[in-house]
Design a protein around this motif. Structure first.
Motif, mmCIF file in Angstrom:
data_model
loop_
_atom_site.group_PDB
_atom_site.id
_atom_site.type_symbol
_atom_site.label_atom_id
_atom_site.label_comp_id
_atom_site.label_asym_id
_atom_site.label_seq_id
_atom_site.Cartn_x
_atom_site.Cartn_y
_atom_site.Cartn_z
ATOM 1 N N TYR A 185 -19.148 -48.903 -41.670
ATOM 2 C CA TYR A 185 -18.092 -49.795 -41.212
ATOM 3 C C TYR A 185 -16.892 -49.071 -40.610
ATOM 4 O O TYR A 185 -15.801 -49.632 -40.536
ATOM 5 N N ARG A 186 -17.094 -47.833 -40.191
ATOM 6 C CA ARG A 186 -16.069 -47.114 -39.426
ATOM 7 C C ARG A 186 -16.523 -47.098 -37.965
ATOM 8 O O ARG A 186 -17.674 -46.792 -37.674
ATOM 9 N N PHE A 187 -15.600 -47.437 -37.074
ATOM 10 C CA PHE A 187 -15.926 -47.501 -35.658
ATOM 11 C C PHE A 187 -14.894 -46.705 -34.868
ATOM 12 O O PHE A 187 -13.694 -46.797 -35.148
ATOM 13 N N TYR A 188 -15.367 -45.930 -33.890
ATOM 14 C CA TYR A 188 -14.417 -45.143 -33.102
ATOM 15 C C TYR A 188 -14.921 -44.911 -31.681
ATOM 16 O O TYR A 188 -16.120 -45.010 -31.400
ATOM 17 N N VAL A 189 -13.975 -44.588 -30.794
ATOM 18 C CA VAL A 189 -14.279 -44.329 -29.399
ATOM 19 C C VAL A 189 -14.871 -42.929 -29.288
ATOM 20 O O VAL A 189 -14.220 -41.937 -29.627
ATOM 21 N N ALA A 190 -16.112 -42.851 -28.828
ATOM 22 C CA ALA A 190 -16.806 -41.571 -28.737
ATOM 23 C C ALA A 190 -16.026 -40.596 -27.859
ATOM 24 O O ALA A 190 -15.636 -40.926 -26.738
ATOM 25 N N GLY A 191 -15.778 -39.403 -28.392
ATOM 26 C CA GLY A 191 -15.133 -38.347 -27.628
ATOM 27 C C GLY A 191 -13.630 -38.393 -27.565
ATOM 28 O O GLY A 191 -13.004 -37.473 -27.019
ATOM 29 N N ASN A 192 -13.010 -39.439 -28.114
ATOM 30 C CA ASN A 192 -11.555 -39.511 -28.020
ATOM 31 C C ASN A 192 -10.892 -38.480 -28.937
ATOM 32 O O ASN A 192 -11.196 -38.427 -30.131
ATOM 33 N N PRO A 193 -9.988 -37.656 -28.413
ATOM 34 C CA PRO A 193 -9.386 -36.591 -29.219
ATOM 35 C C PRO A 193 -8.537 -37.088 -30.389
ATOM 36 O O PRO A 193 -8.267 -36.321 -31.321
ATOM 37 N N TYR A 194 -8.120 -38.357 -30.333
ATOM 38 C CA TYR A 194 -7.232 -38.884 -31.372
ATOM 39 C C TYR A 194 -7.978 -39.566 -32.519
ATOM 40 O O TYR A 194 -7.360 -40.182 -33.388
ATOM 41 N N VAL A 195 -9.293 -39.450 -32.523
ATOM 42 C CA VAL A 195 -10.093 -39.912 -33.658
ATOM 43 C C VAL A 195 -9.975 -38.875 -34.767
ATOM 44 O O VAL A 195 -10.093 -37.669 -34.514
ATOM 45 N N SER A 196 -9.743 -39.318 -35.986
ATOM 46 C CA SER A 196 -9.578 -38.367 -37.089
ATOM 47 C C SER A 196 -10.849 -37.548 -37.283
ATOM 48 O O SER A 196 -11.959 -38.074 -37.248
ATOM 49 N N GLY A 197 -10.652 -36.239 -37.449
ATOM 50 C CA GLY A 197 -11.780 -35.347 -37.710
ATOM 51 C C GLY A 197 -12.662 -35.054 -36.508
ATOM 52 O O GLY A 197 -13.722 -34.439 -36.666
ATOM 53 N N MET A 198 -12.239 -35.465 -35.314
ATOM 54 C CA MET A 198 -13.039 -35.210 -34.115
ATOM 55 C C MET A 198 -13.103 -33.704 -33.841
ATOM 56 O O MET A 198 -12.079 -33.039 -33.709
ATOM 57 N N ARG A 199 -14.305 -33.164 -33.749
ATOM 58 C CA ARG A 199 -14.484 -31.740 -33.481
ATOM 59 C C ARG A 199 -14.207 -31.451 -32.009
ATOM 60 O O ARG A 199 -14.545 -32.250 -31.139
ATOM 61 N N LYS A 200 -13.626 -30.289 -31.742
ATOM 62 C CA LYS A 200 -13.249 -29.954 -30.365
ATOM 63 C C LYS A 200 -14.446 -30.010 -29.422
ATOM 64 O O LYS A 200 -14.327 -30.436 -28.278
ATOM 65 N N ARG A 201 -15.598 -29.574 -29.896
ATOM 66 C CA ARG A 201 -16.773 -29.563 -29.018
ATOM 67 C C ARG A 201 -17.267 -30.964 -28.672
ATOM 68 O O ARG A 201 -18.038 -31.132 -27.729
ATOM 69 N N ASP A 202 -16.823 -31.956 -29.448
ATOM 70 C CA ASP A 202 -17.240 -33.336 -29.183
ATOM 71 C C ASP A 202 -16.208 -34.126 -28.388
ATOM 72 O O ASP A 202 -16.440 -35.291 -28.053
ATOM 73 N N MET A 203 -15.061 -33.507 -28.102
ATOM 74 C CA MET A 203 -13.979 -34.221 -27.409
ATOM 75 C C MET A 203 -14.254 -34.361 -25.918
ATOM 76 O O MET A 203 -14.694 -33.414 -25.259
ATOM 77 N N ASP A 204 -13.985 -35.535 -25.398
ATOM 78 C CA ASP A 204 -14.027 -35.791 -23.962
ATOM 79 C C ASP A 204 -12.591 -35.644 -23.454
ATOM 80 O O ASP A 204 -11.797 -36.577 -23.528
ATOM 81 N N LEU A 205 -12.270 -34.456 -22.938
ATOM 82 C CA LEU A 205 -10.896 -34.176 -22.534
ATOM 83 C C LEU A 205 -10.568 -34.693 -21.130
ATOM 84 O O LEU A 205 -9.432 -34.606 -20.686
ATOM 85 N N ASP A 206 -11.567 -35.214 -20.427
ATOM 86 C CA ASP A 206 -11.342 -35.772 -19.094
ATOM 87 C C ASP A 206 -10.946 -37.233 -19.162
ATOM 88 O O ASP A 206 -9.873 -37.621 -18.698
ATOM 89 N N SER A 207 -11.786 -38.057 -19.754
ATOM 90 C CA SER A 207 -11.496 -39.505 -19.773
ATOM 91 C C SER A 207 -11.126 -40.013 -21.157
ATOM 92 O O SER A 207 -10.782 -41.200 -21.301
#
Length: 212
Positions: A185-207
């Protein structure tokens, strides 16, 4: 937004669907220092009395969680480990389900947000539920039991950004009891840098994970 439109958004469909629908919406706070806002990028659904991780599990009702039993769109602010959390009650009155907002991509007042976060910059400004409340400068329960869009704290439900992909996972830091601990039941925008615990390699820094 009229009260009936607010209630329609926050009720009438499963809480998980409402939680996904809130991603991409702008959360704004008209603070004494100026306007602060950000786009919601991460949120969790809590399904009330049957959800063993929820504050209203088994019908628990106290002055502290009374906001959960309010009309859909009621603001529920509580503290966890000394940090303030922002939750919105959903479903009809006395059906205590809610959505915890966990991540916010800053839009307005970024400099002030950084000051509120004691100089933190980048995603560390608001990539967590306690962080985003500190960034907004909301460090009390003064708005608890009030309605979204009826005061200084609002969510623009008529407009928003469209995620390329929404990821579903288990919730973070919930009570480890029952089958609900690992419920998705946790939902988040894939690749968004402001998601808690998002790993740098998974971040979409363009869009930042947005289509628009």
């Amino acid at each position: 937004m009229k009260t009936d439109e607010l209630k329609t958004f926050f009720s009438g469909r499963p809480t998980a669907e409402i939680t996904k629908a809130i991603l991409g919406k702008r959360l704004s706070y008209q603070s004494p220092q100026g306007l602060l806002s950000g786009i919601i990028v991460e949120a969790e659904a809590y399904l009330g009395q049957e959800d063993s991780t929820a504050h209203a599990f088994n019908g628990r009702r106290t002055p502290a969680n009374e906001a959960l039993y309010g009309e859909p769109g009621t603001i529920y602010i509580y503290t966890l480990r000394g940090q303030y959390m922002f939750d919105v009650a959903v479903q009809e009155k006395d059906n205590p389900q809610g959505i915890l907002v966990r991540g916010l991509e800053p839009v307005d007042g970024v400099t002030l947000m950084a000051e509120n976060r004691h100089g933190k910059t980048g995603s560390d400004i608001s990539n967590g539920p306690g962080k985003l409340m500190q960034a907004l400068g909301i460090q009390s329960k003064a708005l608890n039991l009030t309605m979204v869009n009826a005061g200084p704290l609002s969510i623009d439900l008529d407009h928003g950004r469209q995620p390329k992909e929404i990821i579903t996972s288990a919730r973070v830091g919930v009570s480890k009891r029952g089958d609900w601990t690992e419920a998705p039941y946790r939902f988040y925008v894939a690749g968004n840098p402001y998601v808690s615990g998002m790993r740098k390699r998974d971040m979409d820094l363009d869009s930042h994970g947005w289509l628009n």
